[in-house]
Design a protein around this motif. Structure first.
Motif, PDB file in Angstrom:
ATOM      1  N   UNK A  21       0.833  -1.207   0.000  1.00 37.47           N
ATOM      2  CA  UNK A  21       0.000   0.000   0.000  1.00 37.47           C
ATOM      3  C   UNK A  21       0.865   1.254   0.000  1.00 37.47           C
ATOM      4  N   UNK A  22       1.899   1.285   0.841  1.00 35.85           N
ATOM      5  CA  UNK A  22       2.792   2.447   0.883  1.00 35.85           C
ATOM      6  C   UNK A  22       3.457   2.672  -0.475  1.00 35.85           C
ATOM      7  N   UNK A  23       3.901   1.591  -1.105  1.00 35.64           N
ATOM      8  CA  UNK A  23       4.541   1.689  -2.409  1.00 35.64           C
ATOM      9  C   UNK A  23       3.567   2.240  -3.451  1.00 35.64           C
ATOM     10  N   UNK A  24       2.345   1.715  -3.457  1.00 35.97           N
ATOM     11  CA  UNK A  24       1.350   2.165  -4.428  1.00 35.97           C
ATOM     12  C   UNK A  24       0.947   3.621  -4.202  1.00 35.97           C
ATOM     13  N   UNK A  25       0.795   4.017  -2.954  1.00 31.98           N
ATOM     14  CA  UNK A  25       0.471   5.416  -2.643  1.00 31.98           C
ATOM     15  C   UNK A  25       1.615   6.317  -3.105  1.00 31.98           C
ATOM     16  N   UNK A  26       2.849   5.875  -2.888  1.00 28.91           N
ATOM     17  CA  UNK A  26       4.014   6.623  -3.351  1.00 28.91           C
ATOM     18  C   UNK A  26       4.066   6.753  -4.865  1.00 28.91           C
ATOM     19  N   UNK A  27       3.436   5.804  -5.569  1.00 23.36           N
ATOM     20  CA  UNK A  27       3.368   5.841  -7.032  1.00 23.36           C
ATOM     21  C   UNK A  27       2.208   6.716  -7.517  1.00 23.36           C
ATOM     22  N   UNK A 100       6.073 -11.993  -9.324  1.00 21.44           N
ATOM     23  CA  UNK A 100       6.630 -12.907  -8.336  1.00 21.44           C
ATOM     24  C   UNK A 100       7.114 -12.167  -7.095  1.00 21.44           C
ATOM     25  N   UNK A 101       6.756 -12.713  -5.926  1.00 19.38           N
ATOM     26  CA  UNK A 101       7.300 -12.223  -4.652  1.00 19.38           C
ATOM     27  C   UNK A 101       8.664 -12.851  -4.449  1.00 19.38           C
ATOM     28  N   UNK A 102       9.614 -12.158  -3.909  1.00 18.16           N
ATOM     29  CA  UNK A 102       9.586 -10.726  -3.623  1.00 18.16           C
ATOM     30  C   UNK A 102       9.658  -9.947  -4.934  1.00 18.16           C
ATOM     31  N   UNK A 103       8.983  -8.832  -4.971  1.00 14.25           N
ATOM     32  CA  UNK A 103       8.898  -8.049  -6.201  1.00 14.25           C
ATOM     33  C   UNK A 103       9.662  -6.742  -6.047  1.00 14.25           C
ATOM     34  N   UNK A 104      10.037  -6.187  -7.177  1.00 14.43           N
ATOM     35  CA  UNK A 104      10.686  -4.877  -7.203  1.00 14.43           C
ATOM     36  C   UNK A 104       9.649  -3.848  -7.641  1.00 14.43           C
ATOM     37  N   UNK A 105       9.976  -2.598  -7.486  1.00 16.28           N
ATOM     38  CA  UNK A 105       9.079  -1.535  -7.947  1.00 16.28           C
ATOM     39  C   UNK A 105       8.899  -1.615  -9.463  1.00 16.28           C
ATOM     40  N   UNK A 106       9.976  -1.921 -10.180  1.00 15.15           N
ATOM     41  CA  UNK A 106       9.879  -2.065 -11.631  1.00 15.15           C
ATOM     42  C   UNK A 106       8.969  -3.239 -11.991  1.00 15.15           C
ATOM     43  N   UNK A 107       9.142  -4.365 -11.293  1.00 12.14           N
ATOM     44  CA  UNK A 107       8.291  -5.523 -11.558  1.00 12.14           C
ATOM     45  C   UNK A 107       6.826  -5.219 -11.295  1.00 12.14           C
ATOM     46  N   UNK A 108       6.563  -4.512 -10.209  1.00 13.74           N
ATOM     47  CA  UNK A 108       5.191  -4.139  -9.884  1.00 13.74           C
ATOM     48  C   UNK A 108       4.631  -3.175 -10.935  1.00 13.74           C
ATOM     49  N   UNK A 109       5.408  -2.178 -11.323  1.00 15.18           N
ATOM     50  CA  UNK A 109       4.972  -1.220 -12.353  1.00 15.18           C
ATOM     51  C   UNK A 109       4.672  -1.922 -13.667  1.00 15.18           C
ATOM     52  N   UNK A 110       5.548  -2.837 -14.059  1.00 22.82           N
ATOM     53  CA  UNK A 110       5.324  -3.588 -15.297  1.00 22.82           C
ATOM     54  C   UNK A 110       4.079  -4.467 -15.191  1.00 22.82           C
ATOM     55  N   UNK A 111       3.871  -5.072 -14.026  1.00 17.17           N
ATOM     56  CA  UNK A 111       2.682  -5.899 -13.815  1.00 17.17           C
ATOM     57  C   UNK A 111       1.403  -5.083 -13.896  1.00 17.17           C
ATOM     58  N   UNK A 112       1.408  -3.907 -13.294  1.00 10.07           N
ATOM     59  CA  UNK A 112       0.235  -3.031 -13.353  1.00 10.07           C
ATOM     60  C   UNK A 112      -0.055  -2.650 -14.797  1.00 10.07           C
ATOM     61  N   UNK A 113       0.976  -2.267 -15.533  1.00 11.57           N
ATOM     62  CA  UNK A 113       0.790  -1.885 -16.935  1.00 11.57           C
ATOM     63  C   UNK A 113       0.224  -3.060 -17.743  1.00 11.57           C
ATOM     64  N   UNK A 114       0.741  -4.263 -17.508  1.00  8.01           N
ATOM     65  CA  UNK A 114       0.254  -5.446 -18.230  1.00  8.01           C
ATOM     66  C   UNK A 114      -1.201  -5.743 -17.865  1.00  8.01           C
ATOM     67  N   UNK A 115      -1.550  -5.609 -16.590  1.00 11.19           N
ATOM     68  CA  UNK A 115      -2.931  -5.871 -16.159  1.00 11.19           C
ATOM     69  C   UNK A 115      -3.890  -4.879 -16.812  1.00 11.19           C
TER      70      UNK A 115
END
Length: 128
Positions: A21-27, A100-115
């Motif tokens: 949540x903190x990471x997403x709010x920061x984004x 995949x956990x553990x994830x990086x910010x880049x991995x999360x950003x790419x996953x969000x874009x793909x979703x």
């Protein structure tokens, strides 16, 4: 990347959920709810009407995959799975977007874009 998404997190580990949540709010996103069970996930999706759901595959009570099947039966919501067991998710939902956990910010950003790019109509889940 699209900013300002309304997001529901489905994660039963409170520490991971808070960090995510903190990471997403920061984004720049709006985390509307954190659900820890399948039932809470379905209720949060109905209540919050998110643009995106970030879902753990395995929950202490229920399953993230089952929660998404129930949610998608009502209406499409862009979603991705964040899990340590990507093979399990891919078997259950072959076209799933998985980070995949553990994830990086880049991995999360790419996953969000793909979703967000994923088709809004998907084949019916097997056995559901």
């Amino acid at each position: 990347m699209t900013e300002g998404l309304r997001i529901v997190i489905v994660e039963d580990d409170a520490l991971i959920a808070m960090d995510l949540a903190d990471l997403l709010i920061g984004m720049g996103h709006d985390v509307r709810a954190i659900a820890g069970t399948e039932a809470e996930a379905v209720a949060a999706a109905i209540r919050c009407k998110p643009n995106l759901m970030i879902v753990d595959g395995n929950l202490a009570e229920g399953s993230g995959v089952s929660a998404m099947h129930r949610i998608l039966a009502r209406a499409f919501v862009a979603h991705l799975y964040v899990t340590g067991d990507t093979a399990q998710i891919q078997r259950a939902v072959p076209d799933a977007v998985v980070v995949t956990k553990p994830f990086s910010m880049l991995g999360l950003s790419n996953g969000i874009a793909a979703a967000l790019r994923a088709p809004t109509e998907r084949p019916s889940p097997q056995g559901k």
